[in-house]
Design an enzyme around this catalytic site. Structure first.
Site, PDB file in Angstrom:
ATOM      1  CG  ASN A 149      -2.097   0.935   1.034  1.00  0.00           C
ATOM      2  OD1 ASN A 149      -2.342   1.793   1.875  1.00  0.00           O
ATOM      3  ND2 ASN A 149      -2.776   0.842  -0.088  1.00  0.00           N
TER       4      ASN A 149
ATOM      5  CB  ALA B 176       4.838  10.377  -1.450  1.00  0.00           C
ATOM      6  N   GLY B 177       5.927   8.390   0.947  1.00  0.00           N
ATOM      7  CA  GLY B 177       6.937   8.128   1.980  1.00  0.00           C
ATOM      8  C   GLY B 177       7.803   6.933   1.592  1.00  0.00           C
ATOM      9  CG  HIS B 178       6.122   3.006   1.444  1.00  0.00           C
ATOM     10  ND1 HIS B 178       4.754   3.182   1.496  1.00  0.00           N
ATOM     11  CD2 HIS B 178       6.449   2.312   2.560  1.00  0.00           C
ATOM     12  CE1 HIS B 178       4.283   2.596   2.574  1.00  0.00           C
ATOM     13  NE2 HIS B 178       5.278   2.066   3.244  1.00  0.00           N
TER      14      HIS B 178
ATOM     15  CD  GLU C 132      14.364  10.264  11.137  1.00  0.00           C
ATOM     16  OE1 GLU C 132      13.869  11.412  11.223  1.00  0.00           O
ATOM     17  OE2 GLU C 132      15.576  10.032  11.274  1.00  0.00           O
ATOM     18  CE  LYS C 133       3.555   6.800   9.348  1.00  0.00           C
ATOM     19  NZ  LYS C 133       2.991   5.879  10.376  1.00  0.00           N
ATOM     20  CG  ASP C 134       6.173   3.556  11.572  1.00  0.00           C
ATOM     21  OD1 ASP C 134       5.177   3.200  12.190  1.00  0.00           O
ATOM     22  OD2 ASP C 134       6.149   3.887  10.373  1.00  0.00           O
TER      23      ASP C 134
ATOM     24  CB  SER D  75      -0.733   2.196   4.635  1.00  0.00           C
ATOM     25  OG  SER D  75       0.510   2.145   3.969  1.00  0.00           O
ATOM     26  NE  ARG D  76      -2.586   0.428  10.954  1.00  0.00           N
ATOM     27  CZ  ARG D  76      -1.431  -0.179  11.262  1.00  0.00           C
ATOM     28  NH1 ARG D  76      -0.336   0.535  11.430  1.00  0.00           N
ATOM     29  NH2 ARG D  76      -1.382  -1.489  11.403  1.00  0.00           N
TER      30      ARG D  76
HETATM   31  O1  PAF Z   1       6.928  -0.220   8.843  1.00  0.00           O
HETATM   32  C1  PAF Z   1       6.470  -1.232   8.275  1.00  0.00           C
HETATM   33  O2  PAF Z   1       5.880  -1.175   7.197  1.00  0.00           O
HETATM   34  C2  PAF Z   1       6.596  -2.593   8.950  1.00  0.00           C
HETATM   35  O3  PAF Z   1       6.504  -2.468  10.328  1.00  0.00           O
HETATM   36  C3  PAF Z   1       7.875  -3.351   8.546  1.00  0.00           C
HETATM   37  C4  PAF Z   1       9.131  -2.621   8.973  1.00  0.00           C
HETATM   38  C5  PAF Z   1       7.883  -3.573   7.047  1.00  0.00           C
HETATM   39  C6  PAF Z   1       7.876  -4.734   9.238  1.00  0.00           C
HETATM   40  O4  PAF Z   1       6.766  -5.483   8.895  1.00  0.00           O
END
Ligand code: PAF
Length: 289
Positions: A32, A35-37, A150-152, A188-189
């Site tokens: 999903n 742009a971040g990815h 870095e969001k997570d 994505s959420r």
């Molecule tokens: O950030 C994510 O999308 C997931 O937590 C990861 C790092 C792919 C692990 O499933």
């Protein structure tokens, strides 16, 4: 772009690249893609000869009642987007590839302490799930570098600990949060937000920015700043889980000498659990104790 669905296929491509002396950058995802990815992939392409993206929705990082079953799966669109962005290899395994013995009794990677605070308090087992799957992916992709958003931020630190503590020869790179024009961190959420919620959602970032300003002006007022952040989100209709000022390096509670701080929050808005954070450089916390 090549796509492989199993470990044997992955190993074949990686071995060939290694024999040619190519460096490898890896971006693990749950699909999903937004742009971040794609910002991670762009940086990966700059840093290494070959790029790998994985798409795998990892069941063991979702708690009971969370959105594992409904997590958006958009493999075809993701695959087209990745090919358009010059990815070399997409790894899209099914559950059996990464959990050959099933998930219930699978070996787990635990990062004690760091996994139990902030998001970990509200999502028990989540970071062990992340640490486990990322360890499996890194062992098999064997990248020179791996990139995470870095969001997570807490996830990024957990993964740094996994790599350090398990002596993995990979460099972990954290990349800045990519935001929508109105400040909402891409996720994505965000797709779970209805129109009204979507219009309200940027208040999270605005609240963090206000708190950052307060922290720079009054670095000794951390408990008040945290309480104000919680209250501001609550009164706007969010259900915040935490709003915390922490030491950026390890998310410990800051002391008076810490200068590099992060403000982190997680808040529900309707059925979406949103997280965000900002970094704050404070001059000194010591003068006004
Ligand atoms: O950030 C994510 O999308 C997931 O937590 C990861 C790092 C792919 C692990 O499933």
């Amino acid at each position: 772009m090549e796509t492989v669905f199993d470990l044997a296929g992955l190993h074949r491509v990686i071995s060939k690249w290694k024999s040619e002396g190519a460096s490898i950058a890896f971006v693990p995802t749950m699909g999903n893609l937004h742009a971040g990815h794609y910002s991670l992939l762009e940086r990966a392409r700059e840093l290494a000869d070959k790029t790998v993206v994985s798409i795998f929705v990892n069941p063991i990082q979702f708690g009971k009642g969370e959105d594992y079953e409904s997590y958006p799966s958009t493999l075809e669109a993701d695959s087209n987007g990745l090919a358009d962005n010059d990815l070399d290899l997409l790894f899209a395994p099914d559950l059996n590839q990464l959990y050959p013995g099933g998930v219930a009794t699978d070996t787990r990677v635990e990062v004690p302490g760091l996994s139990d605070i902030l998001c970990g308090r509200f999502r028990p087992g989540h970071f062990s799930g992340v640490a486990t799957v990322v360890a499996k992916l890194l062992i098999n992709v064997q990248p020179d570098i791996a990139l995470f958003g870095e969001k997570d931020y807490q996830q990024l630190l957990v993964i740094r600990r996994v790599v350090t503590d398990l002596c993995m020869p990979v460099e972990v790179i954290g990349m800045p949060i990519v935001r929508e024009a109105d400040g909402l961190a891409m996720s994505s959420r965000n797709a779970y937000l209805n129109l009204k919620e979507r219009n309200k959602a940027p208040l999270i970032y605005a609240t963090l920015q206000r708190a950052a300003q307060r922290l720079r002006e009054s670095p000794h007022q951390i408990p008040a700043i945290e309480a104000e952040g919680m209250k501001a989100l609550e009164s706007s209709g969010f259900k915040p889980e935490y709003f915390s000022v922490r030491r950026s390096e390890n998310l410990a509670e800051p002391n008076a000498l810490d200068k590099k701080l992060s403000i982190l929050t997680a808040a529900w808005l309707g059925s979406a659990r949103l997280i965000d954070n900002v970094k704050v450089l404070v001059d000194s916390q010591s003068e006004s104790q």
